[in-house]
Design an enzyme around this catalytic site. Sequence first.
Site, short mmCIF file in Angstrom:
data_model
loop_
_atom_site.label_atom_id
_atom_site.label_comp_id
_atom_site.label_asym_id
_atom_site.label_seq_id
_atom_site.Cartn_x
_atom_site.Cartn_y
_atom_site.Cartn_z
N TYR A 23 -41.09 14.21 9.82
CA TYR A 23 -40.67 14.53 11.19
C TYR A 23 -41.50 15.62 11.86
O TYR A 23 -41.26 15.95 13.02
CB TYR A 23 -39.20 14.97 11.18
CG TYR A 23 -38.25 13.88 10.71
CD1 TYR A 23 -38.06 12.73 11.47
CD2 TYR A 23 -37.57 13.99 9.50
CE1 TYR A 23 -37.21 11.73 11.04
CE2 TYR A 23 -36.71 12.99 9.06
CZ TYR A 23 -36.53 11.86 9.83
OH TYR A 23 -35.71 10.86 9.42
N ASN A 74 -31.61 9.65 20.61
CA ASN A 74 -32.01 9.47 19.21
C ASN A 74 -30.72 9.63 18.40
O ASN A 74 -30.27 10.76 18.17
CB ASN A 74 -33.04 10.52 18.79
CG ASN A 74 -33.50 10.30 17.35
OD1 ASN A 74 -32.88 9.55 16.59
ND2 ASN A 74 -34.59 10.95 16.97
N HIS A 80 -28.05 3.43 12.43
CA HIS A 80 -27.95 2.34 11.45
C HIS A 80 -26.51 1.92 11.16
O HIS A 80 -26.29 0.93 10.46
CB HIS A 80 -28.62 2.78 10.13
CG HIS A 80 -29.95 3.45 10.36
ND1 HIS A 80 -31.01 2.82 10.96
CD2 HIS A 80 -30.37 4.72 10.12
CE1 HIS A 80 -32.04 3.66 11.05
NE2 HIS A 80 -31.67 4.83 10.55
N ASP A 87 -21.02 0.96 21.28
CA ASP A 87 -20.07 0.57 22.32
C ASP A 87 -20.09 1.55 23.49
O ASP A 87 -19.99 1.14 24.65
CB ASP A 87 -18.65 0.46 21.75
CG ASP A 87 -18.49 -0.73 20.80
OD1 ASP A 87 -19.42 -1.56 20.71
OD2 ASP A 87 -17.45 -0.81 20.12
N HIS A 100 -36.78 6.91 18.05
CA HIS A 100 -36.82 7.42 16.68
C HIS A 100 -38.18 8.06 16.48
O HIS A 100 -39.20 7.42 16.77
CB HIS A 100 -36.58 6.30 15.67
CG HIS A 100 -35.21 5.72 15.80
ND1 HIS A 100 -34.10 6.33 15.27
CD2 HIS A 100 -34.75 4.64 16.48
CE1 HIS A 100 -33.02 5.65 15.58
NE2 HIS A 100 -33.39 4.61 16.32
N SER A 102 -39.67 8.85 13.70
CA SER A 102 -40.40 8.19 12.61
C SER A 102 -40.44 6.68 12.86
O SER A 102 -39.65 6.15 13.66
CB SER A 102 -39.72 8.49 11.27
OG SER A 102 -38.42 7.92 11.24
C1 DQA Z 1 -34.50 9.12 12.96
C2 DQA Z 1 -34.57 8.01 11.90
C3 DQA Z 1 -33.24 7.86 11.18
O1 DQA Z 1 -33.35 6.85 10.18
C4 DQA Z 1 -32.85 9.15 10.51
O2 DQA Z 1 -31.57 9.02 9.89
C5 DQA Z 1 -32.88 10.30 11.45
C6 DQA Z 1 -34.01 10.41 12.36
C7 DQA Z 1 -35.88 9.38 13.60
O3 DQA Z 1 -35.92 10.06 14.62
O4 DQA Z 1 -36.90 8.92 13.08
O5 DQA Z 1 -32.05 11.19 11.37
O6 DQA Z 1 -33.62 8.72 13.99
#
Ligand code: DQA
Length: 141
Positions: A23, A74, A80, A87, A100, A102
């Site tokens: 990150y 985000n 997930h 909703d 996201h 990543s």
């Molecule tokens: C995330 C990706 C998610 O899988 C992870 O749980 C995060 C950060 C990202 O910004 O890449 O907390 O949302």
Amino acid sequence: MKNFLIINGPNLNMLGKREPEVYGTESLEDIKLWTNAKIKSFATTTWYQSNIEGEIVGRIQQAHSEKYDALIINPGGYAHTSVAIHDAMKILKFPVIEVHLSQVYKREEFRHTLLTAKAASAIMSGLGKQSYYIAIKSLID
Ligand code: DQA
């Protein structure tokens, strides 16, 4: 001036300390300041972060009666799993962009299902701190 709500979910308050190889080394506050400096001539932002699913749902519901041009969210790990955040995103009448930092599809299998993304107008994954800026810029353009 356009006005954007930016919501960050769980563990994003730990950016800079959390898995820096994934990150990066900047904090959420650093990213906020960087984004705001880039967009200050054409947009304003309101940033909200919570580690609690119900609080995020509540903040999205609140946005329904506020005046924003878009929500950039985000959802962190809730992306997930959270039907409730999905909703709530569907309630909004303005665009929602899910970001996201990543590239989730290069990571563990459990990150490959983006449940909340089904309620987003667009998604972005893997562009790091640029994500919020690019989302705002693309909506403006
Ligand atoms: C995330 C990706 C998610 O899988 C992870 O749980 C995060 C950060 C990202 O910004 O890449 O907390 O949302």
